[in-house]
Design an enzyme around this catalytic site. Sequence first.
Site, PDB file in Angstrom:
ATOM      1  N   THR A  29       0.822  -1.213   0.000  1.00  0.00           N
ATOM      2  CA  THR A  29       0.000   0.000   0.000  1.00  0.00           C
ATOM      3  C   THR A  29       0.855   1.262   0.000  1.00  0.00           C
ATOM      4  OG1 THR A  29      -1.733  -1.207   1.142  1.00  0.00           O
ATOM      5  CG2 THR A  29      -1.877   1.200   1.191  1.00  0.00           C
ATOM      6  N   ALA A  32       2.421   2.108  -3.397  1.00  0.00           N
ATOM      7  CA  ALA A  32       1.615   2.415  -4.590  1.00  0.00           C
ATOM      8  C   ALA A  32       1.893   3.841  -5.030  1.00  0.00           C
ATOM      9  CB  ALA A  32       0.142   2.216  -4.294  1.00  0.00           C
ATOM     10  N   GLN A  33       2.120   3.994  -6.324  1.00  0.00           N
ATOM     11  CA  GLN A  33       2.524   5.319  -6.796  1.00  0.00           C
ATOM     12  C   GLN A  33       1.384   6.033  -7.461  1.00  0.00           C
ATOM     13  OE1 GLN A  33       5.436   4.644  -9.764  1.00  0.00           O
ATOM     14  NE2 GLN A  33       7.037   4.263  -8.296  1.00  0.00           N
ATOM     15  N   ASP A 196       2.780 -15.023   2.992  1.00  0.00           N
ATOM     16  CA  ASP A 196       2.588 -15.638   4.317  1.00  0.00           C
ATOM     17  C   ASP A 196       1.131 -15.999   4.567  1.00  0.00           C
ATOM     18  OD1 ASP A 196       5.114 -14.528   4.406  1.00  0.00           O
ATOM     19  OD2 ASP A 196       4.911 -13.745   6.447  1.00  0.00           O
ATOM     20  N   ARG A 270      -2.694  -4.963 -18.918  1.00  0.00           N
ATOM     21  CA  ARG A 270      -1.421  -5.537 -18.476  1.00  0.00           C
ATOM     22  C   ARG A 270      -1.177  -6.936 -19.037  1.00  0.00           C
ATOM     23  NH1 ARG A 270      -1.498  -3.267 -12.232  1.00  0.00           N
ATOM     24  NH2 ARG A 270      -1.017  -1.133 -12.865  1.00  0.00           N
ATOM     25  N   GLU A 358      -5.306  -7.881  -0.814  1.00  0.00           N
ATOM     26  CA  GLU A 358      -4.702  -8.693  -1.879  1.00  0.00           C
ATOM     27  C   GLU A 358      -4.634 -10.163  -1.491  1.00  0.00           C
ATOM     28  OE1 GLU A 358      -1.158  -6.910  -3.562  1.00  0.00           O
ATOM     29  OE2 GLU A 358      -0.579  -8.791  -4.526  1.00  0.00           O
TER      30      GLU A 358
END
Length: 479
Positions: A29, A32-33, A196, A270, A358
């Site tokens: 988070t 993020a750009q 994880d 993408r 996510e």
Amino acid sequence: MYAAIEAARHGAGRVLLLDRSLIGRGGATVMAQMTVAASVGPGDTPGFHLADTLAAGRGLCDEALSALLCEEGRDCILEMDAWKVGWARAGNGFAQVQAPGHDRPRCVYVDFLNTGPAVSRTLRAQVQRVGDAIRRVGELAVTDLVVQGGEVTGAVALDVARGGVVTIAAGATIIATGGLTRLYARNSASANMSGDGYALALRAGARLMDMEFVQFFPIGHLAPRLVGMDPIMWDPFRYKLGGRLLNAAGEEFTERWGGGVEAGGYTVTRDLATYAITKEVEAGRGSPHGGAWLSFSHLPAATLRAAFGPVIDKLAANGIDLTRDAVEVSPIAHYHMGGVRVDTRMRTGVPRLLAAGEAVGGANGANRLSGNAITEAFAFGRVAGREAARIAAAGAPRGFDAGSATALLSSSGPARNTAALVARLQAVMARDVGPFRTASGLARAASVLAELRAELGEAPPGAPGAAHDLARLDWLDLR
Ligand SMILES: Cc1cc2nc3c(=O)[nH]c(=O)nc-3n(C[C@H](O)[C@H](O)[C@H](O)COP(=O)(O)OP(=O)(O)OC[C@H]3O[C@@H](n4cnc5c(N)ncnc54)[C@H](O)[C@@H]3O)c2cc1C
């Protein structure tokens, strides 16, 4: 953070927010750009956003989760605005850009390169505002969930800073550990994005879905070497300036592979851009380091400077003049569409265990639209927090015995070069489990994984109780 805030708002008086790094600074988070997708523009609706999300997901979305992302996500964007995140404005509304795969400008942002830090800062401030109901503890790496009588009753963690073992009893537990792209040699991840949460969920009896759906960000920086710059930095350039994606012969090629004509714009999603670049390289038309050229040389220096002045200076310090030089780019592991299978209340099917962000699979199908990930993290966090508060209030678990879960952390095995094992894992994932997979490549990867598993042994290296023992932490990640 959103889950913790929402749990407290719904009456949970003792929320523990923990992180293996510093709270709000260890995951994707804060990195993020760019942009966050939500139907907050004039004439836009969650329904239109949903249609684009389903189309980009190639028919493989869990549609109920996608709808939740688009509907609840919209509210969260507005709530974040009320919490003063600082979404950029245009006229009376939000400034929004159009990202590939969206049918209209739908992506809000903060100051273009500051979205992630602003989002993280706002949520950290909001957590603080909630007060004593949320206790924050950093540098605790959860290694196992405690399962008793079929329900999750808490967790066991390694205290990274002090080396001790910590046990945590909980009425409800939310996995919000992000993705797994650190598994790949070329990635945009932090050291904490090793998947994880998937391992924790699986060992506790939850189900995972679509684990093969890793998103490769098509234009990760490849060459020349850049110091102090982010590998996904070319995305903002593409938004603002378009740019041209070229093969070794200087031809635009995305159309050849089903991506459509870009003509200096930024329109190819993408998955299709990754496909086109990889196919072009396979056909022997790649750039010298095995990617594609990204060129802005058709743009005047003044245009480049007006859009990215300080970055242009940084590039110059690295010997790159974009009016003259193209750079090489290639796909880089960036996001994970798969993950823990949940229902629309973020329940995993294992009593008292939820997941969010996510770590959850399904909402984005086989390909995520730009900007949907932060929206997903907000929306699913908020829903999970609400549900966790309800579950905890409905009654305490029957018991909490962390005995067997702590055994591993109290054990000590022989010394191992865990950094080398991590590097081998990343290399085999990049070579054989990348955007294109074959039966023989996957079989080869499976046999390398079996070898790594055997070399790992049954107990972590080092002594229990040692502070900042990174080899021990690597071993637990590799497990
Ligand atoms: C460089 C980059 C740029 C991106 N840009 C955008 C963008 O512009 N727009 C967009 O929508 N999406 C973007 N994404 C994707 C998006 O940022 C993520 O999908 C999203 O932020 C995930 O949020 P999360 O809360 O689920 O996980 P994260 O923000 O990754 O947080 C997970 C947290 O869990 C902690 N953790 C992990 N394992 C453990 C453990 N065992 N014990 C304790 N704590 C643990 C981590 O330390 C971390 O702090 C970008 C991703 C990257 C990597």
